[in-house]
Write a protein that holds these residues in place. Structure first.
Motif: not given
Lengths: 606, 380
Positions: A570, A574, B302, B306, B310, B378, B380
């Motif tokens: 991930k 990103e 999770i 997200e 995923e 992804f 944050k």
């Protein structure tokens, strides 16, 4: 008219030199020798305040400092040293600084001899009626040729040099000789302190507490704190707050400045745009009849679009440019938009060095990442309907069908080079559409070449090519001569069939094909592969003259997944997404800021 | 009963390979024994948390699990069987490096109950193995492979690598053909990725890596050869004879639960991802003190967007792709509503959409990052 005792103990002089010949170091030694600065407080090249100046070894802003000299004969003198910028971009500033002086030290490196800027600056000084005092520097170096340099100065510039000081500024050798020569050979300032005030502005800068600090040389009259002054070019009036002189550590108030003296005034002035170098200061209620001659507002010669790499920092870029402009009246900017690059500014500069300095200061002092478009000169286009337009941005270039004639700026260039490199440099000038004027041997080893060259060939990468073809030995100086009709075309680039405005530029017809090919290749190498093939085309109008293809991406995948570490995958995705955010989306094509920049930096690779 | 996978990390290596950034270090005999004791203890304690699960895959990874003795590996597997409910047909894999004198070890592994072997070969060319810093040659692989067959391993996987410095399409082609002649049940073919902190990372300026085109050709080549030979290309880097997919690795892509043991091991349990700190000393100390909760780091629940991203990232690694109806029922939104129109990508030959399943094509899979990084977020 007999000079007052006060005036007869003043000497105003500047130091002129080719880059790297030791001007700033000599200035440092003079400060030390007169105890203006103690050795303990001495930091290298004290007059070059900006980091950029120290690093590059160049002077960007003019500066002045007052030295108190106790001569061996027991007399005390005030020596005003005015440090001038040493680059062709700042020629006008140099000429005004020289106007503030009666004499100039001409520093010549004993290992290099006379260079293009030595000559250009010496002629400027001669034109300003200055007494020129040669100083031969770097005599500590093993390759120093003192006698040869003396002869060269006499032969080439035609001023006596047999008895001139020969020094090493670096190790501090023979510095008192220079001071003695300044007092002996440079005339004291004339001027009538009872006449109406007439003072020359030779520099100004913005201080956030004091407002604009104006450096002046008083020619006639007296200026005092509280006087109401008038700037003669624009008629603006201000009340003088402070008057003083510049010592090595800053401003020092002194109440008044009289004819012949050099110092500063502050008057709650908000913008350096009001205090243009070369302007005359007089009193509002006792005005001098004639301003000092030679004032002109300097005009930018080179234009480029500057954009923030991160589009959201457009406001920061504006603030930064405004702050720089406070101190640099020669910098101009106005908003422009590009389909490719978004919001930015079209900025005008005195020349390429000036442009580089502004870019570097924006990046360094304001922490901005920039995308700069190819520099452009101003073209004068006469349309078929008789209208004349000045074009500083290729995007505004008129439709070829509307153009009657197109003219481009031409400079007169002087190149000094060791004879070994003459052939290569003549080829270079030829290649850049140069017109040979003449060639003159300075001595058996060195030649001065004169060419007429289009300015747009010089702003490109000429200086780098000149240096690489002469192993760094050749030097260049030029001045604008005028405009000349030329066969110009606008070259456009298309990615995936869509024109990218920020990549367009104006070029001579004969050069278009070669440049188009080179830039198309560069784009191919610098545009990351995408999912789809990206055709690159170079076009003049609707005619495609070069093409390349960025092949489609073939591999971009995360292979291994160690022991179920999903988080790492991930993060990698990103990171990739973050990288994409820096890209400019041009239609369906993503282009990195680096690609724009790489296109601008073409090497002389033939 | 819910199913669970167990991963046991064995963080020992004879030496580090030049490309490896996985947690492992050289060790002495005593250290290895102490580590086995700690793992057993950890296994015993953690079992309480997953009593409503039955274990259907166990995976011993590394590092180099076979640096432990056959007896130690047996002891660990016994601990698993003692404390966890096991499915009778559980897949029990052990990774191993080619070793000389493999005969005895292979027999011990079979006796212990391992039924799947994953051998790290990477290349059949000794020069390439040397460049990678592998501690074996091709002859040692062959010996190990044959010993495994003789010992009765009927499910053997072999790892290959492409994009090795100095590797050519031709040399890789030879590696693939040589391996195919042995007919393993499962083959993983990974593209070399140079990770920060590895010797390769420092050596990078001096390495002559195959360019993007050559690497893409290698990826195409291995896919063509293996599918032609009857292997299913079921995941980006994995090929299997029918019925021989790695059930343990499938858990990762399907979002199923797994529990990891040992420093640097990752877990996904009850919707939470966490990892054990990659520090063997700290691990031993924590187990010693019974401080098991301190072992879990970077725990992250999770959920929401997200979880959806995923799901897409993991399912799309599989050639069967994702079921659009399943996506809608899980997340209450259609794929198209969330990620936009994929028609251009289908027309461009990167995706297929058949029988309600969205999947990458072979070509699309090789550039899947470029597409996934557009879709997923992804940050944050």
């Amino acid at each position: 008219m007999a000079l007052s005792d006060r005036q007869s103990h003043i000497r105003n002089f500047s130091i002129i030199a080719h880059i790297d010949h030791g001007k700033s170091t000599l200035a440092d030694r003079l400060l030390e020798a007169t105890q203006t600065v103690s050795k303990r407080d001495m930091e290298e090249q004290i007059l070059d305040n900006m980091d950029l100046e120290k690093e590059r070894g160049i002077t960007i802003k003019a500066r002045a400092v007052r030295l108190q000299y106790h001569a061996p004969d027991g007399e005390d003198y005030v020596l005003n040293l005015i440090d001038t910028p040493g680059h062709v971009d700042f020629n006008y500033e140099v000429s005004r600084s020289l106007e503030a002086c009666e004499g100039a030290l001409l520093v010549v490196d004993a290992t290099q001899g006379i260079e293009a800027q030595t000559l250009a600056n010496a002629y400027l000084a001669v034109d300003s009626g200055l007494e020129i005092l040669p100083v031969i520097n770097k005599i500590d170096l093993p390759s120093a040729d003192i006698d040869g340099t003396r002869r060269e100065i006499e032969d080439v510039i035609g001023i006596p040099a047999m008895d001139c000081p020969a020094v090493s500024a670096k190790v501090g050798l023979n510095i008192p000789d220079v001071l003695a020569a300044v007092v002996r050979d440079i005339p004291a300032p004339e001027g009538d302190e009872n006449a109406p005030l007439k003072a020359l502005i030779f520099d100004s800068y913005y201080d956030s507490y004091l407002g604009v600090v104006v450096y002046i040389r008083v020619v006639d009259g007296v200026v005092r704190a509280g006087d109401r002054i008038r700037l003669m070019s624009n008629g603006r009036e201000f009340d003088v707050v402070d008057v003083g002189v510049m010592d090595a550590f800053g401003l020092s108030k002194c109440g008044e400045l009289r004819a012949g003296e050099v110092g500063y005034i502050t008057a709650s002035i908000k913008s350096v745009g009001d205090t243009r170098v070369g302007d005359t200061v007089t009193l509002a209620d006792n005005t001098t009849a004639e301003p000092l001659p030679g004032f002109k507002a300097v005009q930018p010669m080179v234009y480029a679009g500057i954009y923030p790499a991160d589009g959201s920092r457009y406001g920061d870029l504006r603030d930064a440019l405004e702050k720089l402009q406070l101190n640099d009246a020669a910098l101009s900017f106005e908003p422009e938009t590009s389909i490719a690059l978004g919001f930015g500014y079209r900025c005008g500069f005195l020349g390429l060095l000036h442009m580089e300095i502004i870019e570097e200061r924006l990046e360094r002092e304001f922490n901005l990442d920039l995308i700069t478009t190819a520099p452009s000169v101003i073209y004068e286009i006469t349309k078929r309907d008789g209208e004349m337009v000045r074009i500083d941005n290729p995007t505004n270039y008129p439709d070829p069908a509307e153009i009657e004639t197109a003219a481009e700026p031409i400079v007169r260039a002087s190149i000094i080079t060791p004879t070994d490199y003459v052939g290569g440099l003549m080829d270079l000038c030829q290649d850049r559409r140069g017109e040979f004027l003449d060639m003159k041997y300075l001595d058996t080893n060195r030649v001065e070449l004169h060419y007429r060259l289009p300015l747009n060939e010089i702003i490109y990468d000429f200086f780098d090519a000149l240096k690489s073809r002469s192993r760094g030995y050749a030097s260049l100086d030029y001045e604008l001569e005028g405009y000349s009709d030329s066969k110009l075309v606008k070259l456009d680039f298309l990615l995936n069939g869509e024109q990218v405005d920020a990549l367009s530029f104006i070029v001579h017809e004969e050069k278009a094909y070669g440049r188009a090919r080179k830039i198309a290749e560069r784009l191919k190498d610098n545009i990351p592969r995408q999912l789809f093939e990206v055709p690159i085309q170079a076009a003049i109008g609707s005619k495609i003259i070069a093409r390349e293809t960025v092949k489609a991406m073939r591999k971009d995948v995360l292979a291994k997944c160690y022991g179920g570490d999903i988080t790492r995958k991930k993060k990698l995705l990103e990171k990739q997404k973050e990288g994409k955010k820096k890209m400019r989306q041009l239609g369906s094509v993503q282009v990195s800021p680096e690609a724009f920049m790489a296109v601008l930096k073409l090497e002389d690779d033939d | 009963m819910q199913k669970l996978g167990l991963y046991l990390h064995i963080p020992f290596c004879v030496r580090k390979c030049h490309y490896c950034d996985f947690y492992s270090a050289p060790s002495g005999k005593g250290a290895r024994a102490a580590y086995v004791r700690a793992l057993c203890r950890h296994l015993a304690v953690a079992a309480g948390e997953v009593q409503d699960f039955s274990v259907d895959t166990v995976y011993f990874g590394g590092g180099t699990p076979t640096l432990l003795t056959g007896a130690e590996l047996h002891e660990l597997l016994d601990a698993v069987r003692t404390h966890y409910a096991m499915e009778p047909d559980a897949e029990i894999t052990v990774e191993c490096n080619p070793v000389t004198a493999a005969e005895g070890l292979m027999k011990e592994l079979r006796t212990a109950g391992f039924n799947r072997l994953s051998i790290g070969l990477q290349s059949v060319h000794d020069s390439e193995l040397q460049l990678l810093g592998r501690p074996h040659d091709y002859a040692a692989f062959l010996e190990t492979y044959k010993a495994a067959r003789r010992a009765g391993f009927a499910n053997v996987s072999v790892d290959l690598m492409f994009g090795i410095p100095g590797q050519t399409v031709q040399s890789f082609s030879h590696t693939v053909d040589t391996l195919l002649a042995l007919s393993p049940e499962h083959i993983s073919a990974y593209g070399l990725r140079i990770e920060e902190g590895t010797p390769f990372y420092r050596m990078q300026p001096t390495l002559t890596l195959p360019d993007e085109d050559a690497e893409a050709e290698m990826a195409e080549l291995v896919a063509q050869r293996l599918t032609a030979a009857g292997y299913e290309h079921y995941e980006i880097s994995n090929y299997a004879r029918p019925g021989k997919r790695s059930r343990h690795n499938m858990r990762y892509w399907l979002g199923a639960d797994y529990l990891g043991f040992g420093p640097g091991a990752h877990s996904y349990l009850h919707g939470t991802r966490f990892e054990t700190a990659p520090d063997r000393g700290a691990y031993l100390a924590a187990v010693e003190q019974g401080a098991f909760t301190t072992l879990r780091q970077n725990a992250s629940v999770i959920a929401g967007k997200e979880k959806m991203d995923e799901y897409v990232m993991l399912r799309m690694r599989l050639f069967e792709g994702l079921d659009l109806q399943d996506f809608t029922s899980r997340f209450g939104i259609t794929f198209r509503e969330e990620y936009g129109d994929v028609t251009p990508l289908i027309k461009g030959g990167f995706l297929t959409c058949t029988n309600g399943r969205l999947a990458f094509t072979e070509g699309g899979m090789r550039v899947s990052n470029a597409i996934l990084s557009e879709w997923l977020d992804f940050g944050k």
